[in-house]
Motif scaffolding. Structure first.
Motif, PDB file in Angstrom:
ATOM      1  N   GLN A  40       0.958  -1.051  -0.384  1.00  0.00           N
ATOM      2  CA  GLN A  40      -0.013  -0.878  -0.063  1.00  0.00           C
ATOM      3  C   GLN A  40       1.154   1.281  -0.326  1.00  0.00           C
ATOM      4  N   ASN A  72      -9.828   2.571   1.811  1.00  0.00           N
ATOM      5  CA  ASN A  72      -8.384   1.713   2.514  1.00  0.00           C
ATOM      6  C   ASN A  72      -7.400   2.413   3.124  1.00  0.00           C
ATOM      7  N   ARG A  74      -3.604   3.460   4.658  1.00  0.00           N
ATOM      8  CA  ARG A  74      -3.052   3.043   4.222  1.00  0.00           C
ATOM      9  C   ARG A  74      -2.421   2.783   6.106  1.00  0.00           C
ATOM     10  N   HIS A  75      -1.376   1.616   5.742  1.00  0.00           N
ATOM     11  CA  HIS A  75      -0.859   0.793   7.386  1.00  0.00           C
ATOM     12  C   HIS A  75       0.279   2.119   7.226  1.00  0.00           C
ATOM     13  N   GLN A  78       6.073  -0.620   9.444  1.00  0.00           N
ATOM     14  CA  GLN A  78       6.924  -0.861  10.440  1.00  0.00           C
ATOM     15  C   GLN A  78       8.075  -1.491  11.331  1.00  0.00           C
TER      16      GLN A  78
END
Length: 194
Positions: A40, A72, A74-75, A78
């Motif tokens: 994404q 949707n 965005r993540h 990490q």
């Protein structure tokens, strides 16, 4: 006659812009295969390149602006683990107790118990305490503030709270205040976040 050279220049500029976009997409695909970013994030960066206006070099997406959100989200990227399992310094329980004492005394010293006023005061005091504890800048602790205000009317009150936590790193600070009309109990829970 004059319009034809101008038209040719515009066409040439459009072809150059298309070529630049294709090159950017190719570079992005190349990075995508080597990158650890989520799909994404890559798609969002690709959209940034295709949404750009003429002569724009901004790297900020329209998605980052308020009001431009799609279905949707965005993540977040990490981060890698630090393998830090414990806090670098302990939570300052005594400093937080002094903050609680100061805030409760200053806000409630001359107040009389009124249910609606006390309801608002619990919100205000909890926000003030939370802000002052965060000003201590203690890294990696989540702060939970609970304030209870009640009327003094010759009755007994028993309060209890339960939490599931790690006794080695998590802690709390508490202070009870009382004047002629009301009592207040303030608790600050500090939960270490790995």
């Amino acid at each position: 006659m004059l319009a034809r050279p101008l038209l040719n220049r515009v066409k040439a500029r459009l072809i150059m812009l298309d070529a630049a976009k294709e090159k950017a997409v190719r570079l992005l695909k190349k990075r995508e295969s080597m990158s650890s970013l989520g799909s994404q994030d890559v798609r969002a960066r690709r959209e940034d390149l295709t949404v750009k206006t003429k002569d724009s070099i901004s790297s900020v997406s329209y998605m980052d602006e308020a009001g431009h959100h799609d279905e949707n989200p965005r993540h977040a990227v990490q981060m890698e683990n630090t393998y830090q399992l414990g806090p670098m310094k302990q939570f300052p329980v005594h400093s937080v107790r002094e903050i609680l004492k100061d805030v409760l005394s200053s806000y409630l010293q001359e107040e009389k118990y009124e249910p609606e006023l006390c309801r608002q005061m619990t919100k205000t005091i909890s926000e003030v305490v939370k802000a002052r504890v965060k000003d201590l800048m203690i890294p990696r602790y989540k702060i939970i503030v609970m304030i209870s205000i009640g009327q003094l009317a010759e009755q007994n009150v028993r309060m209890a709270s339960r939490c599931l936590w790690d006794a080695a790193t998590d802690t709390f600070s508490s202070y009870a205040f009382k004047n002629s009309s009301l009592f207040a109990v303030a608790n600050v829970y500090a939960v270490y976040f790995e």
